[in-house]
Motif scaffolding. Structure first.
Motif, short mmCIF file in Angstrom:
data_model
loop_
_atom_site.label_atom_id
_atom_site.label_comp_id
_atom_site.label_asym_id
_atom_site.label_seq_id
_atom_site.Cartn_x
_atom_site.Cartn_y
_atom_site.Cartn_z
N ILE A 84 0.82 -1.21 0.00
CA ILE A 84 0.00 0.00 0.00
C ILE A 84 0.85 1.26 0.00
CG2 ILE A 84 -1.81 1.27 1.20
CD1 ILE A 84 -2.66 -1.40 -0.06
N GLU A 95 -1.56 -4.73 2.74
CA GLU A 95 -2.89 -5.27 2.98
C GLU A 95 -2.88 -6.79 2.82
OE1 GLU A 95 -7.54 -5.02 1.46
OE2 GLU A 95 -5.93 -4.28 0.18
N LEU A 102 -5.02 -4.70 7.57
CA LEU A 102 -3.89 -3.88 7.16
C LEU A 102 -2.73 -4.14 8.11
CD1 LEU A 102 -3.28 -1.69 5.01
CD2 LEU A 102 -3.71 0.01 6.78
N ARG A 426 -4.60 2.25 -4.89
CA ARG A 426 -5.06 0.87 -4.78
C ARG A 426 -6.35 0.81 -3.97
NH1 ARG A 426 -1.42 -3.08 -6.08
NH2 ARG A 426 0.76 -2.47 -6.30
N VAL A 428 -8.57 -0.44 -1.21
CA VAL A 428 -8.36 -1.14 0.05
C VAL A 428 -9.71 -1.32 0.72
CG1 VAL A 428 -7.23 -1.09 2.31
CG2 VAL A 428 -6.07 -0.13 0.32
#
Length: 451
Positions: A84, A95, A102, A426, A428
């Motif tokens: 991440i 992640e 996380l 990204r 998440v």
């Protein structure tokens, strides 16, 4: 917060080679791969091993040897773990997509081996459904073990066109044709330097033999100029050959490829550690796109840098550096026969999409460049929204920079001049950000009956 000596991001040949080398030296190493198995794009592993896509024997042998070397170490391997970013405190954020959480990791060194990027030169219609990259098509075949459905046209330039065409043919789904833009591929004078690397010639000969047996046409000096949708949901391609003759082919899919480039966009710069940040090293195609053999050697080079940094041992003079230099010369020889150059983008029609994320066109950028006061790359981004989308300029900034350079007859600006240096965008999961306990508590709340 977990602590370790080294975190390696990317389970391709560079990442695996780096992890194995550092683990053998006694460092505590964790290797993270966002997919379900190691291999990267080059050695992508199928969901069903019985349906593996055929690859050259030497390539397969290299991967088996590298995998066995990693297996003999105590390196920790985490699949379905996506990088991440690196936060302001120097902690690495990863992640865990399997567990939905996380991870915050404290590391002394970070090796980024995330692979290169495939280049596709803009042309009218390149953004349409059914238009894919050749590399993306190859990954799909390696994962599923099946060839693409329907008729497929491969176009662009580079040896990857032959490799993927041969793999499609082996799976019983040969392409309708291969359009190679370069006319120099079969030139004895230009191809002569490749005699220094016979394995490239042997690999190409194997591909050509399979394609000739299947009757797949390989048209040199031909390129797709325009792609248009048809009324029945297919794609009409307008093709121009070296003599300027125009032809048309209607297909179900078009796969494009115009070479590879390094992939440091949005990644932290390679730098020495500070009190707050780990030592960062880039390895493999993300640093310089030179192919699988060079990626393994470059991963070992990166490992030696980290070992020297963390243990105080003097850097080793490694044969791996010589391998990278040799592979660089090989890629230069290949570039001499293929056509990875940038065409005159200023001649593209105004309606050609330049930035697919934001829907920005060549015409919109041309209008910005038509002023006496030429905009800077930063102004092009902020005012023209080039590079503002979710891909963060990975597929448009190179071409916007090329248009700016062609308009001003100056050097092409680097991608960082447009987008700076920011983390990849990204998705998440909220569950990962909240943590499993909080997410489970929220999901257990009964719904409001009035909703």
């Amino acid at each position: 917060m977990r602590s370790m000596d080294v975190l390696v991001i990317g389970g391709g040949p560079a990442g695996v080679a780096a992890a194995a080398e550092m683990a053998r030296s006694g460092l505590k190493v964790t290797l993270c791969e966002q997919g379900g198995a190691l291999g990267g794009a080059i050695h992508r592993q199928p969901g069903n091993p019985a349906r593996a896509v055929p690859v050259p024997r030497a390539q397969s042998a290299r991967w088996h040897k590298l995998s066995a070397l990693l297996a003999k170490t105590d390196a920790e391997v985490l699949t379905f773990h996506a990088f991440i970013g690196l936060d302001a405190t120097g902690a690495v954020l990863v992640e865990d997509r399997r567990q939905g959480r996380l991870l915050v990791l404290r590391v002394r060194a970070l090796v980024l081996a995330v692979g290169g990027l495939e280049r596709v030169v803009p042309r009218p219609g390149w953004h349409l459904p059914g238009v894919v990259t050749v590399g993306g098509l190859q990954v799909m075949m390696k994962v599923t073990g099946r060839g693409p459905a329907g008729s497929v046209l491969l176009a662009g330039s580079g040896p990857l066109l032959l490799a993927v065409a041969a793999q499609m043919t082996a799976l019983g789904a040969p392409p309708l044709a291969i359009l190679e833009r370069s006319r120099q591929v079969l030139s004895p004078l230009r191809a002569a330097p490749l005699l220094l690397w016979p394995r490239y010639l042997a690999e190409a000969a194997g591909y050509m033999r399979r394609l000739m047996q299947a009757g797949v046409p390989w048209r040199l000096g031909s390129s797709v100029q325009t792609i248009r949708p048809t009324d029945d949901g297919r794609l009409e391609t307008v093709i121009v050959d070296g003599a300027g003759a125009v032809s048309r082919i209607v297909v179900d899919k078009v796969a494009l490829h115009d070479g590879l480039r390094s992939n440091s966009d949005g990644l932290p710069p390679a730098a020495h550690a500070t009190d707050r940040n780990p030592h960062v090293v880039l390895a493999g195609d993300c640093r310089e796109a030179l192919g699988g053999v060079a990626a393994i050697a470059d991963g070992r080079n990166a490992a030696q840098q980290v070992i020297a940094r963390l243990t105080g041992a003097p850097p080793m003079s490694s044969a791996s550096r010589r391998i990278v230099d040799t592979e660089r010369r090989a890629q230069q020889a290949l570039a001499n026969i293929f056509d990875f150059g940038i065409p005159d983008l200023l001649k593209l029609p105004d309606e050609t999409i330049l930035c697919r994320c934001e829907g920005r066109t060549v015409g919109a950028l041309r209008q910005m460049l038509a002023t006496d006061d030429q905009p800077s790359p930063r102004e092009i981004k902020l005012n023209g929204r080039i590079g503002m989308g979710s891909c963060q300029g990975r597929f448009c900034v190179e071409w916007a920079g090329a248009m700016l350079a062609q308009q001003t007859c100056s050097a092409q600006p680097a991608g960082a001049e447009f987008i700076g240096n920011r983390w990849p965008s990204r998705p998440v999961a909220i569950r990962s950000l909240l943590g499993p306990a909080v997410a489970d508590a929220i999901s257990s709340i009964p719904p409001n009956e009035s909703d």
